[in-house]
Design a protein around this motif. Sequence first.
Motif, mmCIF file in Angstrom:
data_model
loop_
_atom_site.group_PDB
_atom_site.id
_atom_site.type_symbol
_atom_site.label_atom_id
_atom_site.label_comp_id
_atom_site.label_asym_id
_atom_site.label_seq_id
_atom_site.Cartn_x
_atom_site.Cartn_y
_atom_site.Cartn_z
ATOM 1 N N ARG A 1 -3.980 -3.273 -6.076
ATOM 2 C CA ARG A 1 -3.633 -3.456 -7.711
ATOM 3 C C ARG A 1 -4.560 -2.970 -8.515
ATOM 4 O O ARG A 1 -6.057 -3.283 -8.140
ATOM 5 C CB ARG A 1 -3.117 -4.923 -8.236
ATOM 6 N N LYS B 1 0.993 -10.180 -11.504
ATOM 7 C CA LYS B 1 1.319 -8.626 -11.420
ATOM 8 C C LYS B 1 1.425 -8.342 -13.069
ATOM 9 O O LYS B 1 2.261 -8.719 -13.771
ATOM 10 C CB LYS B 1 2.339 -8.247 -10.667
ATOM 11 N N LYS C 1 6.460 -0.154 -7.970
ATOM 12 C CA LYS C 1 4.969 -0.010 -7.713
ATOM 13 C C LYS C 1 4.487 0.633 -8.615
ATOM 14 O O LYS C 1 2.874 0.972 -8.178
ATOM 15 C CB LYS C 1 4.932 0.700 -6.130
#
Length: 386
Positions: free
Chosen positions: A3, A168, A353
């Motif tokens: 990430r 996230k 993603k």
Amino acid sequence: MPRPPRSSQFDASEVCIVHAVQRCVRRAFLAGLDHVSGKDYSFRKEWIRRRMEALASAFAVDVLSYAILSNHLHQIIRNRPDVAALWSDREVATRWLKVYPGRRIEEHLAEPTENDVKALCADKERLAEVRKRLSDISWFMRALAEPIARMANKQEERTGRFWEGRFKAQRIVDEAGLLACSMYVDLNPVRAAIAESPEKSVHTSAYDRIEADKGRQIISAAFDLKPIPTEEAGQKIRDTPLDQLRKERKAKRRNPTGRKVRRDGWLAPMKLKPDKLVSDAEVHTHGFRSSDRGFLNLEWADYKQLLNWTAKQSVAGATTELPKPLAKTITELGIDASMWRDLVWNWQKYFGKSSCVGSPESMKANAKRTGHHHCRGQASVSCCFS
């Protein structure tokens, strides 16, 4: 692929909108019905919602949309350093100490006193750092996740992780991405087949706004943003039995201000005000949220109509025609109206993603801002935009 670093996605010193996802460890149903043990932990969803509501009253962070499911939660949040900059030193100190009272001798009191506020105000370097943290999305998420984990572990008399890891984050880079993401978040329970419609999707921002339309109110979880007079605190500790102090503290946690609020009163309003300048912070003054700024050029009635239409398109290839006024709104944002259903229902295919959400052009501009040539998902989502 790892990430991206938080510093490349958002900065506490600039206003930005982020789609944040926090999952339970191993994606276990720690806030729902555990099919292994048979225990139902669904009540924890209200723990999470109330904590979110409380933090919205203290942080310079607007909660735009949210959905709490059995093993994860979604939020669309907007940090507001422009709002935090307008708070007085006293306001900043009080808000921080309400969220983080620190180690205290009188743990049964755990409320900041006037002396605590004055001490923090006197430390200008520390105060400047605190002001920055109050508009930091990472600190907001930290203040949300940690207490929930501690409460769950205490309840089950065990230790260890409750959340999977760091949340996230996807930066939302334009209004088209914001509308699509908000729809995706509000429709999560419908997509997961645990609710038939937005009207039955409890613990979502859509449900809160629908209930507010009916005049529904809830007991406010907002912090009481007033420090306790130091002399009063000392006298109370001396004269009140410890058990009673603990009972009073527990009762105040249920309703810190003694007030009620519209079911959606702690959420950011939906409609942007056309007469307001972008530079206007629109500071909220009633203690339920940080600002009164909206986030879409769309009335709630139109959003609700689009939400309900999209919710009914659960079957791939559904042929129901999008109402013309809504199709026009979507088209004006650059979205292909014929691909709207696919964009929302197959969100993971396009943005699952990606580090940012928006039109291909906006995603490309964001990639350039971070020193990259393109963002992941930029090519695949192009089919949804005209």
